[in-house]
Every structure is written in C-alpha cells, then in structure tokens.
Design a protein around this motif. Structure first.
Motif, PDB file in Angstrom:
ATOM      1  N   UNK A 111       0.869  -1.205  -0.125  1.00 39.85           N
ATOM      2  CA  UNK A 111      -0.099  -0.040  -0.022  1.00 39.85           C
ATOM      3  C   UNK A 111       0.943   1.365  -0.064  1.00 39.85           C
ATOM      4  N   UNK A 112       1.910   1.291   0.802  1.00 39.23           N
ATOM      5  CA  UNK A 112       2.778   2.278   0.747  1.00 39.23           C
ATOM      6  C   UNK A 112       3.545   2.725  -0.775  1.00 39.23           C
ATOM      7  N   UNK A 113       3.908   1.466  -1.243  1.00 38.78           N
ATOM      8  CA  UNK A 113       4.375   1.785  -2.570  1.00 38.78           C
ATOM      9  C   UNK A 113       3.422   2.404  -3.668  1.00 38.78           C
ATOM     10  N   UNK A 114       2.176   1.660  -3.614  1.00 35.03           N
ATOM     11  CA  UNK A 114       1.145   2.091  -4.487  1.00 35.03           C
ATOM     12  C   UNK A 114       0.969   3.561  -4.061  1.00 35.03           C
ATOM     13  N   UNK A 115       0.724   4.098  -3.038  1.00 35.22           N
ATOM     14  CA  UNK A 115       0.559   5.446  -2.652  1.00 35.22           C
ATOM     15  C   UNK A 115       1.660   6.405  -3.233  1.00 35.22           C
ATOM     16  N   UNK A 116       2.891   5.874  -3.398  1.00 30.40           N
ATOM     17  CA  UNK A 116       3.911   6.828  -3.795  1.00 30.40           C
ATOM     18  C   UNK A 116       3.846   6.625  -5.345  1.00 30.40           C
ATOM     19  N   UNK A 117       3.130   5.844  -6.100  1.00 27.92           N
ATOM     20  CA  UNK A 117       3.211   5.553  -7.714  1.00 27.92           C
ATOM     21  C   UNK A 117       2.766   6.762  -8.407  1.00 27.92           C
ATOM     22  N   UNK A 118       1.813   7.577  -8.066  1.00 22.96           N
ATOM     23  CA  UNK A 118       1.681   8.782  -8.703  1.00 22.96           C
ATOM     24  C   UNK A 118       2.706   9.943  -8.658  1.00 22.96           C
ATOM     25  N   UNK A 119       3.515   9.976  -7.439  1.00 24.27           N
ATOM     26  CA  UNK A 119       4.631  10.732  -7.454  1.00 24.27           C
ATOM     27  C   UNK A 119       5.863  10.497  -8.280  1.00 24.27           C
ATOM     28  N   UNK A 120       6.051   9.009  -8.582  1.00 22.51           N
ATOM     29  CA  UNK A 120       7.166   8.568  -9.238  1.00 22.51           C
ATOM     30  C   UNK A 120       7.125   9.012 -10.914  1.00 22.51           C
ATOM     31  N   UNK A 143      -5.175  -0.183  -4.451  1.00 18.52           N
ATOM     32  CA  UNK A 143      -4.441  -0.879  -3.304  1.00 18.52           C
ATOM     33  C   UNK A 143      -4.850  -0.563  -1.918  1.00 18.52           C
ATOM     34  N   UNK A 144      -5.341   0.679  -1.763  1.00 15.66           N
ATOM     35  CA  UNK A 144      -6.156   1.196  -0.748  1.00 15.66           C
ATOM     36  C   UNK A 144      -7.370   0.186  -0.356  1.00 15.66           C
ATOM     37  N   UNK A 145      -8.162   0.152  -1.567  1.00 10.64           N
ATOM     38  CA  UNK A 145      -9.286  -0.585  -1.375  1.00 10.64           C
ATOM     39  C   UNK A 145      -8.918  -2.113  -1.052  1.00 10.64           C
ATOM     40  N   UNK A 146      -7.718  -2.669  -1.678  1.00 12.22           N
ATOM     41  CA  UNK A 146      -7.392  -4.099  -0.916  1.00 12.22           C
ATOM     42  C   UNK A 146      -7.006  -4.016   0.409  1.00 12.22           C
ATOM     43  N   UNK A 147      -6.461  -2.961   0.721  1.00  9.46           N
ATOM     44  CA  UNK A 147      -6.204  -2.846   2.458  1.00  9.46           C
ATOM     45  C   UNK A 147      -7.331  -2.814   3.112  1.00  9.46           C
ATOM     46  N   UNK A 148      -8.208  -2.145   2.511  1.00  9.56           N
ATOM     47  CA  UNK A 148      -9.672  -1.990   3.470  1.00  9.56           C
ATOM     48  C   UNK A 148     -10.257  -3.505   3.267  1.00  9.56           C
ATOM     49  N   UNK A 149     -10.321  -4.239   2.155  1.00 13.47           N
ATOM     50  CA  UNK A 149     -10.524  -5.445   1.994  1.00 13.47           C
ATOM     51  C   UNK A 149     -10.167  -6.278   3.344  1.00 13.47           C
ATOM     52  N   UNK A 150      -8.748  -6.375   3.148  1.00 12.94           N
ATOM     53  CA  UNK A 150      -8.003  -7.217   4.192  1.00 12.94           C
ATOM     54  C   UNK A 150      -8.245  -6.803   5.586  1.00 12.94           C
ATOM     55  N   UNK A 151      -8.673  -5.542   5.849  1.00 15.30           N
ATOM     56  CA  UNK A 151      -9.144  -4.969   7.207  1.00 15.30           C
ATOM     57  C   UNK A 151     -10.430  -5.838   7.534  1.00 15.30           C
ATOM     58  N   UNK A 152     -11.131  -5.885   6.588  1.00 17.90           N
ATOM     59  CA  UNK A 152     -12.375  -6.574   7.025  1.00 17.90           C
ATOM     60  C   UNK A 152     -12.347  -7.908   7.188  1.00 17.90           C
ATOM     61  N   UNK A 153     -11.420  -8.536   6.483  1.00 22.68           N
ATOM     62  CA  UNK A 153     -10.994  -9.996   6.873  1.00 22.68           C
ATOM     63  C   UNK A 153     -10.407  -9.957   8.142  1.00 22.68           C
ATOM     64  N   UNK A 154      -9.810  -9.277   8.712  1.00 28.46           N
ATOM     65  CA  UNK A 154      -9.193  -9.132  10.124  1.00 28.46           C
ATOM     66  C   UNK A 154     -10.318  -9.225  11.002  1.00 28.46           C
ATOM     67  N   UNK A 155     -11.213  -8.122  10.688  1.00 26.77           N
ATOM     68  CA  UNK A 155     -12.446  -8.119  11.750  1.00 26.77           C
ATOM     69  C   UNK A 155     -13.252  -9.126  11.553  1.00 26.77           C
ATOM     70  N   UNK A 156     -13.394 -10.026  10.321  1.00 27.30           N
ATOM     71  CA  UNK A 156     -14.315 -10.756  10.341  1.00 27.30           C
ATOM     72  C   UNK A 156     -13.789 -12.204  11.040  1.00 27.30           C
ATOM     73  N   UNK A 157     -12.469 -12.183  11.362  1.00 24.75           N
ATOM     74  CA  UNK A 157     -11.859 -13.372  12.021  1.00 24.75           C
ATOM     75  C   UNK A 157     -12.111 -12.944  13.711  1.00 24.75           C
ATOM     76  N   UNK A 158     -12.494 -11.978  14.040  1.00 24.63           N
ATOM     77  CA  UNK A 158     -12.504 -11.516  15.505  1.00 24.63           C
ATOM     78  C   UNK A 158     -13.784 -12.448  16.266  1.00 24.63           C
ATOM     79  N   UNK A 159     -13.674 -13.514  16.275  1.00 24.00           N
ATOM     80  CA  UNK A 159     -14.653 -14.492  16.759  1.00 24.00           C
ATOM     81  C   UNK A 159     -13.994 -15.331  18.206  1.00 24.00           C
ATOM     82  N   UNK A 160     -13.195 -14.739  18.834  1.00 23.25           N
ATOM     83  CA  UNK A 160     -12.382 -15.608  19.866  1.00 23.25           C
ATOM     84  C   UNK A 160     -13.394 -15.900  21.046  1.00 23.25           C
TER      85      UNK A 160
END
Length: 256
Positions: A177-186, A201-218
């Motif tokens: 995500x960090x590299x993708x956010x720098x792509x417009x500047x390069x 990639x920002x949307x990809x990160x949001x997707x995986x953040x939801x994956x993390x929350x979806x596993x919060x069933x301890x």
C-alpha cells in the motif's frame, strides 16, 4: 474498439455478479444472524459468484495484449493476477465449499499466494522506468517480519503457524500500500494508471482489514460475532473494485 467492448461486457457481468452476491450476503445475514455455520451453509452461491468475479477480472488482465504500458509491466500484472486466481481458488472453492479435506490448510495456502501477489505488486509499483530491475528496499521489511515471526514460532512463542503467516502477509500488504500510494509521485505510470494503482491498493487494504475483523470471533460474544459477520459482508465490497482498478491499471488509456 472491439477489445473495449469486450471489457465493457466483462465489467457489466462483474457488476451483476457483485450486486447479486452482495444482496445475497445481507439476506443470509438477516436470516441467520451472526451464526457462522448457518451463514456458511447458505453461502455456496456467493462463493462461486465471487470466484467467478476473480476469474473474469483475471481474463481482463490477460486481455491487455498490445495495449500495455510495456511488456514487462504486463507480465508482472498478469502473473500477479494468476496468483490472485490461485489464492481465491483456495479460499472460495477448496476451503469454503467443503470439496476436499484439510480445508483450513487451504486458507494458509491462499494467504501464501497473496504474499506472492503483494511482492509482485511491490516490485511493479516501485518501478521508475521500463528497464528498471532494481529491487526496492521496502521488500526487505516483510521478509524480516517473516524471519522474526517464524523464529518466535520455533521457540514456541506462537503455538500456531497461522500467526507468523498472517503477520508476514500483513507486512507485505502494508508495504504494498505504501509503494502504491507513492506511484503517482514517481511519474513512471500515466496519471490515470497511477491513480488506479493507488486506489486499488487502498481498497485492497480495506478488504483485508475487513478480513481481520471477520476473524474476531475468539469469544462467544454476540456483539463480537455480529461485527465479524458484518465485516465479512464488506470484504468483497472493497475487493471487487480493487481487482478491477488494478487490472485496468495495466492498460494504456488512449488505446484501451
């Protein structure tokens, strides 16, 4: 022009599938509540529809042909989508549909495929020219996390191999995500392509953040299980446009 019509048709099909499984996900949620087994048993259509979306967007990536920014960029993107296809096959078909035994192992295998995806995207999105073969220093960060996490697992700090794998993937994702956010500047990617990379990639990160929350069933807490179920319904809400934007980022705008 013909290629553009095909891509438009593909995107319409993806949109129809996305609307269908998104509506179905919420229908199942309101029918089952935050009950994992009930949701899983009623989600076969969604699993196949979601995997179909991945397959179609992968086809879009392979339709680039001569409309690419350069041959090397096209190959990096296409190999990345092959890995995405393999990852989702593990997660949505092998794991979720109960076709084979050892279904939990397919989750770990899917995560490993996504590690390769992010490594390829880090290399692709950090390039500054068509001939740039340099390895970005940031790629060392997830490998360092991998070494440390596996060392801790070796000394029984973590009882499961899942923790090192998830930690390593998290490092790959954040660096990507960090590299993708720098792509417009390069300045290597055209402005529209660079924005597609960044937003994808920002949307990809949001997707995986939801994956993390979806596993919060301890714990069997109703609120926690509800949050997990709701987060699970939003995974593909972010993931579908992320895949589309990343696939389209490989096309020359004037010729696509």
């Amino acid at each position: 022009m013909i290629k553009k019509k095909y891509i438009t048709v593909f995107l319409i099909i993806v949109s129809i599938l996305a609307i269908a499984f998104f509506v179905r996900d919420w229908y199942v949620f309101f029918q089952c509540g935050p009950v994992d087994q009930c949701i899983e048993d009623a989600s076969h259509f969604q699993n196949y529809a979601k995997f179909a979306v991945t397959a179609i967007v992968t086809v879009i990536a392979f339709f680039i042909g001569k409309n690419c920014l350069c041959v090397r960029d096209r190959r990096l993107l296409q190999v990345g989508f092959v890995m995405v296809f393999c990852a989702d096959f593990c997660l949505k078909i092998l794991h979720m549909t109960n076709l084979f035994n050892h279904r939990d192992d397919y989750v770990l295998l899917g995560i490993c495929f996504f590690m390769v995806v992010q490594a390829l995207f880090i290399f692709r999105h950090s390039r500054t020219s068509d001939t740039d073969n340099s390895v970005p220093w940031i790629i060392l960060v997830p490998f360092a996390v991998m070494f440390i996490a596996n060392a801790l697992h070796l000394f029984s700090v973590f009882s499961s191999a899942t923790v090192p794998i998830v930690a390593t993937y998290g490092a790959f994702l954040i660096c990507s995500v960090i590299v993708a956010c720098q792509a417009p500047k390069k300045g290597y990617f055209p402005a529209v392509n660079a924005r597609n990379i960044k937003r994808g990639m920002i949307l990809f990160f949001c997707c995986d953040a939801c994956v993390g929350l979806s596993l919060a069933t301890g714990e069997p807490y109703t609120i926690r299980e509800t949050v997990a179920a709701v987060a699970n319904n939003f995974i593909w809400y972010f993931y579908t446009p992320a895949l589309i934007l990343l696939a389209l980022s490989g096309y020359k705008r004037s010729e696509s």
